[in-house]
Design a protein around this motif. Structure first.
Motif, mmCIF file in Angstrom:
data_model
loop_
_atom_site.group_PDB
_atom_site.id
_atom_site.type_symbol
_atom_site.label_atom_id
_atom_site.label_comp_id
_atom_site.label_asym_id
_atom_site.label_seq_id
_atom_site.Cartn_x
_atom_site.Cartn_y
_atom_site.Cartn_z
ATOM 1 N N SER A 171 0.813 -1.214 0.000
ATOM 2 C CA SER A 171 0.000 0.000 0.000
ATOM 3 C C SER A 171 0.851 1.271 0.000
ATOM 4 N N TRP A 172 2.146 1.159 0.269
ATOM 5 C CA TRP A 172 3.031 2.325 0.230
ATOM 6 C C TRP A 172 3.482 2.652 -1.195
ATOM 7 N N LYS A 173 3.056 1.877 -2.146
ATOM 8 C CA LYS A 173 3.547 2.033 -3.514
ATOM 9 C C LYS A 173 3.342 3.446 -4.061
ATOM 10 N N LYS A 174 2.207 4.053 -3.735
ATOM 11 C CA LYS A 174 1.913 5.386 -4.270
ATOM 12 C C LYS A 174 2.899 6.425 -3.760
ATOM 13 N N TYR A 175 3.476 6.175 -2.584
ATOM 14 C CA TYR A 175 4.479 7.101 -2.048
ATOM 15 C C TYR A 175 5.873 6.776 -2.595
#
Length: 838
Positions: free
Chosen positions: A789-793
């Protein structure tokens, strides 16, 4: 020398050296390895079927490099070409050379075209199996093959050379058969057998080049001794002791429960699939090894391969199996740890450094360096320990996937924690078991909390029979399957009942309130070993921090968001302080996530757990009073913390079916104690069943039905991928993506933003690893897994081969970062997101 006209094409007397075509000798070396290996392994011969198919296997092994009989291949070594044809005009050599020429695909197509066959007949399938020896099954096209590539005279000479090689192979390996070609399809194992034999025969240590003056018929026997030495030194062949059963492997133990069946039932060895269901801590591993040893003693397999859900559990099993290896293979068994970070396991590396050079009579477990030189070989040892993804890759269209399948087919495959895998992974595992069954392999599946539906699927997939052990099924249970039938065995000695006192508390976010914190500390102050198991890393960090502020008692923290180096250190400490060798009466507290719930041998007096699905909860509770010697009196006790809401908030990021959480909470709120082993069957079937619980809201039932539909879709997707015509890489990153459903975790690699160095003691320069970071040990030791879920950052960071390079500011032993996320790291707390108001 009397040569027929065809054989004269393969004899280069005109060079003045009296030598034979160089293709012959490597091909005969490959055959020598295959012939000796087949001679030493009845399981390999059985996988190839009838004895006459062994001759066909050797025939096609000899032809595996048929595509090299093409001037385009020979032109890749101009000096050799000029030596072969010293009188030819080679001025147009550059026009002949082709970088795109691949001798594997070309050999298959030339084999078909030279026979006048251009479609998939049975000889084509045999040739395809050996032509794929460089790893890819996608060998059906070769764009440069059909166009003219050299003078017609040269093309015709190539054709005659290929025909002469086939004629020679018939004379050597099929002198007495009247068959033009085999009349049945090749066994799947031929793909892997050819690749491994080719690797070994290409090793000049074992097969040095020699003056090729011997005839092919005389040359092959002269290389058999080298083949024997190679098979031994590379770790593929070891003699077996014949010890088997509990009495043979564990003579100091009195078999109990499922162990007694695995050692004493007269019909068990006839089975090829065994599913062992028994409580945590009941000795399933020993029972599985007991049965596997019987199959080894009966020569039904050459090795044992253990697959586990995580690297941590694989490491723990590796330590246990080192003690068993010398009993099964007294002449230095090769024990191989096969997962992405096995080279950082100190115990495994000590075996590798010992190699196979130690005296055979010392009986120590070893690991041949040849087996560890590549991931493709790692499953070929006598005893292998790996993560499940290494097994699942054998069912997928990855390069050299058939080598993995071949290695598995030689082994007793033991899969632990079979309840722990989702529908996607189960779909791939079903395909693996199907391949294993077709190859005549043996498999043992272990679980404490297997659903009845999944048990029936496994048995039905093995033999097509619709059977049921009863409703409800007895427990513990040993289910056995052959190709013809399934049967069920129940231990004749009663399984001791075990009561766990349980209470449940609804609290915001399922976090402890002040009274729970005080209770945890009070238990530890009385000398108890206390576990607090959280679903989320953020929660575990917060709980540990709060406890440390409230008490001076030891509070340990264990989760997955550490550097590999720190996690290994912490894991060793956790096993020491909470394992079977801990000192009773020394109160301390472990706050952990899911890393503590499976396969690690931990023991606690009291537990606090956040709510999770019932089967996972039972795994956690299995860590209570695991070793009776540590508990003089009292019963195991646990407190479950549950969110008051029915959507369960962030916990559904971990467990995507809120209905399972709702049903588990409902059962817990209706009882003050759980009686094992009865609860394993009753509770799991209620929570996972199709029928709603009493008082279940329609929205919860709908959530469960939707989840079941998604599971079916994921299972179907796994089968589709398994049967697809792709050609995929088997890198660690790709393997994780292919063998698991949904997005996998991401990897951070921190570096000092000022010095541009990594954070290791040596201060490795970032530029030194940019080209190929995965090959550098320091990268793996310093990297950290973070949620997908941290991919967008993390998309804002430089990404090299899956490693997200994070500039940080060092602070003592830790560091911090402000972009793209506010993060901080310490060796004790691990990686954590920092709330902006802090």
């Amino acid at each position: 020398m009397d040569l027929t006209e065809e054989m004269a094409l393969l004899y280069w007397g005109k060079t003045g050296e009296g030598s034979w075509h160089p293709l012959i000798y490597h091909s005969l070396d490959t055959v020598a390895v295959g012939q000796r290996w087949l001679g030493k392994s009845s399981s390999l011969r059985r996988a190839l079927g009838a004895d006459r198919l062994v001759s066909w296997a050797l025939f096609f092994l000899f032809l595996h490099d048929l595509g090299k009989a093409d001037v385009r291949f020979q032109a890749k070594a101009p000096d050799l070409l000029r030596k072969i044809y010293p009188t030819e005009e080679l001025s147009n050599l550059k026009k002949i050379q082709s970088r795109d020429y691949r001798h594997g695909p070309a050999g298959l197509q030339w084999f078909d075209r030279d026979r006048g066959m251009i479609y998939s007949d049975i000889p084509h399938l045999w040739m395809r199996a050996v032509a794929a020896h460089h790893g890819s099954l996608q060998i059906g096209s070769h764009r440069n093959l059909s166009r003219p590539y050299a003078p017609l005279l040269w093309q015709e000479r190539d054709r005659k050379t290929r025909q002469a090689l086939i004629t020679l192979a018939r004379g050597l390996f099929l002198p007495d058969t009247g068959e033009d070609w085999p009349d049945e399809e090749p066994p799947d194992g031929l793909y892997g057998l050819c690749s491994v034999c080719d690797w070994i025969a290409s090793n000049e240590t074992w097969f040095p080049h020699c003056p090729a003056t011997l005839s092919p018929r005389d040359y092959l026997p002269s290389r058999l001794e080298a083949a024997d030495r190679a098979l031994t030194e590379c770790g593929l062949v070891r003699s077996r002791s014949g010890l088997h059963g509990m009495s043979g492997l564990f003579p100091s133990r009195s078999p109990r429960g499922i162990q007694r069946i695995a050692s004493s039932d007269p019909g068990i060895a006839a089975s090829l699939l065994a599913v062992m269901e028994a409580p945590t801590g009941s000795g399933k591993t020993e029972a599985a090894l007991s049965l596997a040893s019987q199959w080894l003693a009966e020569d039904r397999a050459d090795s044992v391969l253990f697959a586990l859900p995580t690297q941590a559990t694989a490491n723990a099993m590796f330590d246990r199996l080192q003690k068993v290896a010398p009993l099964l293979f007294p002449e230095s068994a090769n024990v191989v740890l096969a997962h992405g970070k096995s080279r950082f396991n100190r115990g495994f590396q000590s075996l590798v450094e010992g190699g196979s050079s130690a005296p055979a009579e010392d009986g120590a477990a070893q690991c041949s360096k040849w087996l560890t030189a590549g991931k493709k070989r790692a499953l070929l040892g006598q005893i292998g320990v790996c993560t499940l993804d290494q097994i699942l890759l054998s069912a997928l269209p990855v390069r050299h996937g058939f080598v993995r399948s071949f290695a598995i087919s030689r082994s007793v495959l033991i899969v632990d924690e079979v309840h722990a895998y989702d529908s996607y992974m189960n779909g791939l595992m079903d395909d693996v078991l199907e391949q294993h069954r077709k190859a005549g392999g043996c498999a043992i599946l272990l679980s404490a909390t297997l659903q009845a539906r999944r048990l029936q699927e496994l048995l039905r997939n093995w033999n097509g029979k619709e059977v049921s052990p009863g409703d409800p099924a007895p427990y513990p249970l040993l289910s056995l399957a052959t190709a013809e039938e399934s049967r069920f065995l129940v231990p004749d000695d009663p399984t001791p009942e075990r009561t766990v006192h349980i209470s449940i508390l609804r609290s915001p976010e399922a976090l402890p309130d002040e009274s729970v914190y005080d209770g945890i500390i009070a238990e530890a102050a009385q000398g108890q070993a206390v576990a607090v198991i959280c679903n989320l890393v953020d929660h575990a960090q917060a709980v540990a921090e709060k406890l440390r502020k409230k008490t001076d008692l030891p509070v340990d923290l264990f989760h997955a968001r550490y550097t590999f180096e720190d996690r290994s250190r912490i894991e060793e400490a956790v096993v020491k302080n909470y394992g079977p060798d801990r000192t009773a009466g020394q109160g301390r507290i472990l706050v952990a996530t899911q890393v503590a719930e499976q396969s690690l041998d931990l023991d606690f007096d009291f537990m606090v757990s956040q709510l999770c699905p019932v089967d996972i909860l039972f795994q956690r509770l299995g860590r209570l009073h695991r070793h009776s010697a540590l508990h003089v009196d009292g019963l195991p006790r646990a407190l479950v913390l549950a969110s008051p809401e029915d959507d369960f908030g962030l916990h559904c990021l971990i467990y995507d079916n809120a209905a399972l959480l709702w049903r588990t909470r409902r059962l817990l709120e209706g009882t003050a104690s759980i009686l094992f082993p009865r609860a394993y069957r009753e509770w799991i079937e209620i929570v996972y069943g199709e029928s709603p619980c009493d008082g279940e809201p329609p929205s919860v039932s709908a959530t469960h039905e939707d989840w079941q539909n998604r599971q079916q879709g994921r299972n179907f997707a796994a089968h589709i991928l398994s049967g697809s015509a792709l050609d995929l890489s088997d890198t660690d990153e790709n393997a994780a993506g292919l063998t698991r459903d949904g997005e996998t975790s991401l990897t951070l690699l921190p570096y000092d933003g000022r010095s541009q160095d990594l954070l290791d003691d040596a201060g490795t320069a970032l530029d030194a690893i940019r080209h190929d970071p995965s090959s550098h040990e320091v990268v793996h030791l310093q990297s950290i897994a973070v949620p997908a879920s941290w991919k967008k950052y993390l998309a804002k960071l430089e990404n090299i081969d899956g490693f997200h390079l994070l500039p940080v500011t060092t602070e003592g032993e830790g560091w911090s970062a402000s972009v793209p996320l506010a993060l901080r790291y310490s060796p004790e707390r691990g990686l954590e997101r920092v709330r902006r108001q802090e």
